[in-house]
Scaffold this motif. Structure first.
Motif, PDB file in Angstrom:
ATOM      1  N   LYS A 377       0.880  -1.133   0.031  1.00  0.00           N
ATOM      2  CA  LYS A 377       0.022  -0.123   0.169  1.00  0.00           C
ATOM      3  C   LYS A 377       0.750   1.291   0.039  1.00  0.00           C
ATOM      4  N   ALA A 378       0.399   2.440  -0.547  1.00  0.00           N
ATOM      5  CA  ALA A 378       0.966   3.632  -0.431  1.00  0.00           C
ATOM      6  C   ALA A 378       0.925   4.293   0.891  1.00  0.00           C
ATOM      7  N   LEU A 379       2.063   4.917   1.251  1.00  0.00           N
ATOM      8  CA  LEU A 379       2.111   5.474   2.534  1.00  0.00           C
ATOM      9  C   LEU A 379       1.456   7.031   2.558  1.00  0.00           C
ATOM     10  N   SER A 380       0.537   7.090   3.678  1.00  0.00           N
ATOM     11  CA  SER A 380       0.102   8.472   3.651  1.00  0.00           C
ATOM     12  C   SER A 380       0.496   9.042   4.967  1.00  0.00           C
ATOM     13  N   SER A 381       0.731  10.620   4.975  1.00  0.00           N
ATOM     14  CA  SER A 381       1.269  11.422   5.864  1.00  0.00           C
ATOM     15  C   SER A 381       0.573  12.482   6.247  1.00  0.00           C
ATOM     16  N   PRO A 382       0.345  13.119   7.359  1.00  0.00           N
ATOM     17  CA  PRO A 382      -0.189  14.446   7.437  1.00  0.00           C
ATOM     18  C   PRO A 382       0.538  15.335   6.979  1.00  0.00           C
ATOM     19  N   LYS A 383       0.069  16.356   6.258  1.00  0.00           N
ATOM     20  CA  LYS A 383       0.678  17.664   5.474  1.00  0.00           C
ATOM     21  C   LYS A 383       1.345  18.568   6.824  1.00  0.00           C
ATOM     22  N   GLY A 384       2.659  18.737   6.523  1.00  0.00           N
ATOM     23  CA  GLY A 384       3.036  19.730   7.436  1.00  0.00           C
ATOM     24  C   GLY A 384       3.847  18.928   8.377  1.00  0.00           C
ATOM     25  N   ARG A 385       3.800  17.716   8.441  1.00  0.00           N
ATOM     26  CA  ARG A 385       4.414  16.994   9.575  1.00  0.00           C
ATOM     27  C   ARG A 385       5.431  15.916   8.896  1.00  0.00           C
ATOM     28  N   ARG A 386       6.580  15.965   9.675  1.00  0.00           N
ATOM     29  CA  ARG A 386       7.582  14.780   9.228  1.00  0.00           C
ATOM     30  C   ARG A 386       7.284  13.497   9.901  1.00  0.00           C
ATOM     31  N   GLN A 387       6.907  12.497   9.184  1.00  0.00           N
ATOM     32  CA  GLN A 387       6.250  11.421   9.656  1.00  0.00           C
ATOM     33  C   GLN A 387       7.573  10.365   9.807  1.00  0.00           C
ATOM     34  N   PHE A 388       7.756   9.671  10.931  1.00  0.00           N
ATOM     35  CA  PHE A 388       8.596   8.585  11.057  1.00  0.00           C
ATOM     36  C   PHE A 388       7.920   7.109  11.134  1.00  0.00           C
ATOM     37  N   LEU A 389       7.976   6.292  10.278  1.00  0.00           N
ATOM     38  CA  LEU A 389       7.399   5.102  10.209  1.00  0.00           C
ATOM     39  C   LEU A 389       8.370   3.878  10.375  1.00  0.00           C
ATOM     40  N   ARG A 390       7.967   3.087  11.107  1.00  0.00           N
ATOM     41  CA  ARG A 390       8.500   1.908  11.429  1.00  0.00           C
ATOM     42  C   ARG A 390       8.634   0.988  10.088  1.00  0.00           C
ATOM     43  N   GLY A 391       9.838   0.348   9.943  1.00  0.00           N
ATOM     44  CA  GLY A 391      10.097  -0.369   8.750  1.00  0.00           C
ATOM     45  C   GLY A 391      11.333  -1.496   9.032  1.00  0.00           C
TER      46      GLY A 391
END
Length: 440
Positions: A377-391
């Motif tokens: 799936k594509a990753l979604s991220s809130p606008k204006g926030r730097r997101q850190f997803l586990r992987g």
């Protein structure tokens, strides 16, 4: 003085990750150097160049059990016509008052023993009859049964070049050479070298002492029985382990209940053994955000300019953060969110670099690389926030683990990387190249 010393900062300001990190790293300073015994200096950073006072090895010595001889005396020796030499003495490791080896003579020598005067080379015992005069012997223990001081002859069946099986004085390092340079992190091999050149102590920046405490009346210690509405305290264990992994001496404090006076008292008690303090929980906007209540106005009472600033960061997870200094010695304090993933990601981004700065290291950040987002799936991220997803990262590809929820401890345990989604990106398709922070 950094903005961390002014708690009256704009509460509506949204800090970037980089701004918060810069504030932390410009406030924290390397610890003062101290002299430590070698074993106590494990993991510490050397603050001065160390030169070699004595060559290694300090004398010519044998690398084999065998016989120290002159080259001309074994020239042309073979199975049919061995060289027969008089054994004039034994040379053991640590021996002094060495016997002179003259023409037609040999000295039985052990590994590490000094090369006696007159000898030019060493023939291994396997090339001889072992001094028994009755065929080859595969070791020197059999000869040790002879009476002390016994003499005899040895047959040598092969010739040897000059300096064969001889470790030359200074062949490792020479007196005056640079053994270790300032900035070296002292591991077992480095400590071994220091001991080998005669250093019993070394001047280093000590490993920082980090105190970790979690807050929340709902927290129960592992092995205790859970009551209604209670959860086990995992953050303090994860963060204490993370601090030790970063190189610190870390102390875990039991969870503190949601009471500002108790927390303030606990922090004051712990300052005596802290170069850095880390709290987790109680930093958002809830009614029981005890850390904010306990520390938000410390600066008002501290004329020296200390205090803790609570702020919002443009990141996910880990939006609420606190940073400042507490106590008369201005011990840095980082207040992290209470959700497990938020607290751990915050530690990796802000606390770990602070620990490495305290240690005096130049490279304070986790390594980063570029990787291709795996199919899915594509990753979604809130606008204006730097997101850190586990992987999980392998062979240039990174695969997301779990979702974006900041409570997903099991997913965090399977991750070895953080996928970074920039502030201006709201969706990342599989196959896209992304930045990855490597945690392993």
């Amino acid at each position: 003085m950094s903005s961390a010393a002014t708690p009256a900062a704009d509460p509506d300001r949204l800090w970037s990750v980089d701004e918060h990190l810069e504030d932390v790293l410009t406030t924290v300073r390397p610890l003062d150097p101290i002299e430590l015994n070698l074993l106590d200096a494990l993991g510490c950073v050397l603050v001065e160049d160390v030169t070699v006072p004595v060559s290694l090895p300090p004398f010519d010595n044998s690398s084999m059990d065998g016989y120290a001889v002159r080259v001309t005396d074994v020239a042309g020796a073979g199975e049919e016509f061995p060289a027969v030499l008089e054994v004039v003495g034994d040379v053991a490791a640590g021996a002094a008052g060495l016997t002179q080896v003259g023409p037609g003579q040999a000295a039985r020598i052990m590994t590490g023993a000094p090369l006696p005067p007159g000898a030019e080379t060493v023939v291994p015992v396997e090339w001889t009859d072992g001094g028994l005069g009755e065929g080859p012997v595969r070791g020197m223990r059999a000869r040790s049964l002879a009476p002390e001081g016994a003499r005899g002859h040895v047959r040598v069946y092969r010739s040897a070049e000059a300096r064969a099986h001889v470790r030359a004085k200074g062949s490792d390092v020479k007196a005056g050479d640079l053994a270790l340079e300032a900035g070296t992190v002292l591991g077992p091999p480095q400590l071994g070298l220091l001991a080998a050149i005669g250093r019993g102590t070394v001047r280093v920046r000590p490993r920082p002492r980090v105190v970790v405490l979690s807050t929340g009346s709902e927290l129960v210690q592992p092995d205790e029985r859970l009551g209604q509405g209670q959860i086990y305290d995992s953050n303090s264990f994860a963060l204490t382990a993370a601090a030790r992994d970063a190189g610190a001496i870390a102390y875990r404090v039991g969870a503190v209940a949601d009471d500002a006076d108790t927390l303030r008292s606990t922090i004051e008690d712990q300052l005596v053994r802290a170069d850095l303090m880390v709290t987790t929980g109680g930093v958002s906007v809830g009614a029981y955000d005890v850390v904010k209540e306990a520390l938000a106005h410390v600066g008002d009472e501290d004329e020296s300019g200390g205090g803790v600033d609570f702020r919002r960061l443009a990141m996910q997870p880990g939006k609420p953060q606190g940073f400042g200094t507490v106590g008369p010695d201005h011990v840095p304090l980082l207040a992290l969110p209470g959700n497990p993933v938020s607290s751990y990601v915050s530690f990796e981004l802000f606390v770990r670099p602070a620990i490495r700065v305290l240690m005096g290291l130049e490279d304070v950040h986790r390594p980063r690389t570029r990787a291709t987002l795996a199919a899915g799936k594509a990753l979604s991220s809130p606008k204006g926030r730097r997101q850190f997803l586990r992987g999980t990262y392998a062979d240039g590809e990174v695969t997301p683990v779990g979702g974006a929820g900041s409570h997903l401890v099991a997913a965090l345990a399977r991750a070895d990387a953080l996928i970074v989604v920039p502030e201006d990106v709201e969706s990342v398709e599989p196959g896209t190249e992304v930045e990855v922070v490597l945690l392993g």
